[in-house]
Motif scaffolding. Sequence first.
Motif, PDB file in Angstrom:
ATOM      1  N   ASP A  49       0.886  -1.081   0.037  1.00  0.00           N
ATOM      2  CA  ASP A  49       0.089  -0.010  -0.063  1.00  0.00           C
ATOM      3  C   ASP A  49       0.905   1.125   0.092  1.00  0.00           C
ATOM      4  N   LEU A  50       1.862   1.287   0.748  1.00  0.00           N
ATOM      5  CA  LEU A  50       2.607   2.492   0.731  1.00  0.00           C
ATOM      6  C   LEU A  50       3.639   2.638  -0.412  1.00  0.00           C
ATOM      7  N   ALA A  52       2.523   1.803  -3.553  1.00  0.00           N
ATOM      8  CA  ALA A  52       1.511   2.212  -4.417  1.00  0.00           C
ATOM      9  C   ALA A  52       1.373   3.683  -4.228  1.00  0.00           C
ATOM     10  N   LEU A  53       1.285   4.161  -2.906  1.00  0.00           N
ATOM     11  CA  LEU A  53       1.307   5.639  -2.803  1.00  0.00           C
ATOM     12  C   LEU A  53       2.512   6.323  -3.135  1.00  0.00           C
ATOM     13  N   CYS A  56       2.460   6.684  -6.656  1.00  0.00           N
ATOM     14  CA  CYS A  56       1.350   7.986  -7.157  1.00  0.00           C
ATOM     15  C   CYS A  56       2.026   9.155  -6.959  1.00  0.00           C
ATOM     16  N   LEU A 126      -2.702   6.346 -10.625  1.00  0.00           N
ATOM     17  CA  LEU A 126      -3.232   4.811 -10.178  1.00  0.00           C
ATOM     18  C   LEU A 126      -3.115   3.921 -11.088  1.00  0.00           C
ATOM     19  N   VAL A 145      -3.443  -5.109  -2.652  1.00  0.00           N
ATOM     20  CA  VAL A 145      -3.217  -3.841  -2.243  1.00  0.00           C
ATOM     21  C   VAL A 145      -4.667  -3.288  -2.093  1.00  0.00           C
ATOM     22  N   TRP A 147      -6.721  -0.616  -2.804  1.00  0.00           N
ATOM     23  CA  TRP A 147      -6.624   0.725  -3.312  1.00  0.00           C
ATOM     24  C   TRP A 147      -7.600   1.764  -2.987  1.00  0.00           C
ATOM     25  N   GLU A 149      -7.970   2.524   0.309  1.00  0.00           N
ATOM     26  CA  GLU A 149      -6.842   3.117   1.218  1.00  0.00           C
ATOM     27  C   GLU A 149      -5.893   4.195   0.401  1.00  0.00           C
ATOM     28  N   VAL A 150      -5.253   3.533  -0.376  1.00  0.00           N
ATOM     29  CA  VAL A 150      -4.212   4.231  -1.192  1.00  0.00           C
ATOM     30  C   VAL A 150      -4.907   5.642  -1.827  1.00  0.00           C
ATOM     31  N   TYR A 153      -5.356   8.410   0.768  1.00  0.00           N
ATOM     32  CA  TYR A 153      -4.179   9.151   1.047  1.00  0.00           C
ATOM     33  C   TYR A 153      -3.388   9.848  -0.143  1.00  0.00           C
ATOM     34  N   ALA A 154      -3.724   9.376  -1.270  1.00  0.00           N
ATOM     35  CA  ALA A 154      -3.008   9.955  -2.431  1.00  0.00           C
ATOM     36  C   ALA A 154      -3.825  11.301  -2.810  1.00  0.00           C
TER      37      ALA A 154
END
Length: 288
Positions: A49-50, A52-53, A56, A126, A145, A147, A149-150, A153-154
């Motif tokens: 998750d981190l 992926a963020l 982004c 994304l 992941v 997504w 939650e991503v 934060y994104a």
Amino acid sequence: MNSHIPTLLLREWMQHKRGWLITAFAPPLLFLALLPFGQLQGLPTEHLDLIALLICAISASTVYAISLAIASFQIPGLARRDVQDRSIEFWLSLPGRPSESVAATLLAHLWLVPLGAMLVGGLFALPIAMAVLGLKASAGALASVNWGEVLTYALPTLVRGLAGTLLLSLTLLPLLLPLMAASAWLKRLGVPLLLVGTGVAVAVMHKVYEISWPVQALQWLVERGDAALLFDPRGAMDALKAGDNPWLWLAQDFGQALMSFASPIALGWAAVAAASFWLVVRKRAHAG
């Protein structure tokens, strides 16, 4: 008094839209097209998750950086654009003040266009993150992941970056406007003469006479630029791991970045920018 800046901004769009669109869309599209053929080693398999963020954030900031770099390279030469294409008399004959024309040019190239580029990078963020994790990690990693939650934060991170573009543009004005003024008054020799002359003068003052305030002022400006998009990166990571409200924390981060400009040095740089702006406007008002 009516402002003609919206009309002048439309002129900038009509004249430069093709280059601006290519600059904004080409990097993410090329990356997605070449990703299946490239190699990406060392991609972590934990905390996806981190990761992926982070992808982004890199997507949006990279497209923004490319657009801003191109704009910074072009801006000094824009001071003589209308003189070189022999349209200066036409533009001066229209309603509107020379100051509006210069302001619209700076507003478009130094802030609005890079701002739009960051938005484009954010829109591709994304898909790029999904493509990287899916092609270079595994389909299972992509499915693992969260997504939602991503995105949670994104989005505030992107908003924080968009707000920071204004601060970064302000830090660049005292550097680019003198180059623009030098180009307007001294033509092609202006920029190299100013760069070489300033560099030699600062070096002599610092090394021979031990006068360090020019170096300190430049260092202050660079530090403000570095912190414009994110003032406290380490704090951002800690807040992310702790699950804090991203909107609240990033708003506080922007406030810290804004307050860091409260310095007498900022007044000095503002005076440099204002004087350079006046020189550009004066030269334009006298038909280049």
